[in-house]
Design an enzyme around this catalytic site. Structure first.
Site, PDB file in Angstrom:
ATOM      1  N   SER A  26      71.370  92.239 102.970  1.00 24.11           N
ATOM      2  CA  SER A  26      72.790  92.709 102.180  1.00 24.11           C
ATOM      3  C   SER A  26      72.273  93.398 100.820  1.00 24.11           C
ATOM      4  O   SER A  26      72.746  94.180 100.490  1.00 24.11           O
ATOM      5  CB  SER A  26      74.000  91.700 102.089  1.00 24.11           C
ATOM      6  N   HIS A  91      74.129  90.991  97.150  1.00 25.58           N
ATOM      7  CA  HIS A  91      75.147  91.412  96.941  1.00 25.58           C
ATOM      8  C   HIS A  91      74.844  92.535  95.592  1.00 25.58           C
ATOM      9  O   HIS A  91      74.826  94.420  95.417  1.00 25.58           O
ATOM     10  CB  HIS A  91      76.730  92.232  97.632  1.00 25.58           C
TER      11      HIS A  91
END
Length: 152
Positions: A26, A91
Site C-alpha cells: 500500500s 499509507h
C-alpha cells in the site's frame, strides 16, 4: 514505484508503530497516486481534460477513505481470532514520499535536477531519515524494552 519508497515506508512503520505488521504494497500504491496528483496539480493549466477536477476529487476521496479505514482497523478492538492489525503508517509515508518526489522530479523538465536547491534539500532529508531509522531499529527495541509479537 517511486525510488526509495518501500524502505522508507517500512522504516516509518518500524519507528511509529513498532508492534504492527506491514502487509502488502500500500505504501507504493500511495506513493504512485500521490506523485500523480502532484503532477496534475502542477500541470493543471496545461491539461485539456474536461473532467480533471472530478478525477482529482474522486482520487482524493478514495485515498482518504482507505486511510480512514486503515486507521479504524488499527485502533478498533481486534476480533479474538485475529492477530495484530496492520499499520496505516505505510499509507501516510507513501503519500509523503509520493508528493515530495512528485513535486521534485516532475516539477521542471527543462531545469537540471542537480541545479535545483529543493532537490538537494529533499535528498538530504531522505538520507537523514533513512540513517536515523536504521539506527533506531538497531538500538530502540532493546532500549525501550519493546517485545516484537511472535508471528501468527
Amino acid at each position: 514505484m517511486v525510488p526509495g519508497e518501500e524502505p522508507s515506508c517500512s522504516l516509518t512503520v518500524s519507528i511509529t508503530d513498532m508492534r504492527a505488521p506491514v502487509v502488502g504494497g500500500s505504501g507504493g500504491v500511495y506513493a504512485l497516486c500521490s506523485a500523480h496528483l502532484a503532477n496534475v496539480v502542477m500541470n493543471w493549466a496545461g491539461m485539456r481534460c474536461p473532467y480533471k477536477l472530478l478525477r482529482m476529487i474522486l482520487a482524493l476521496v478514495c485515498m482518504s477513505s482507505e486511510v480512514g479505514r486503515a486507521v479504524w482497523l488499527r485502533f478498533s478492538p481486534p476480533l479474538p481470532s485475529s492477530g495484530p492489525q496492520p499499520s496505516f503508517m505505510a499509507h501516510l509515508s507513501g503519500a509523503v514520499v509520493g508528493i515530495s518526489m512528485g513535486l521534485l522530479i516532475l516539477r521542471s523538465y527543462e531545469e537540471s535536477l542537480q541545479k535545483q536547491c529543493s532537490w538537494w534539500v529533499i535528498v538530504f532529508s531522505f538520507i537523514t531519515f533513512l540513517l536515523f531509522a536504521i539506527f533506531w531499529n538497531i538500538f530502540a527495541y532493546e532500549l525501550l524494552g519493546v517485545q516484537i509479537p511472535p508471528p501468527p
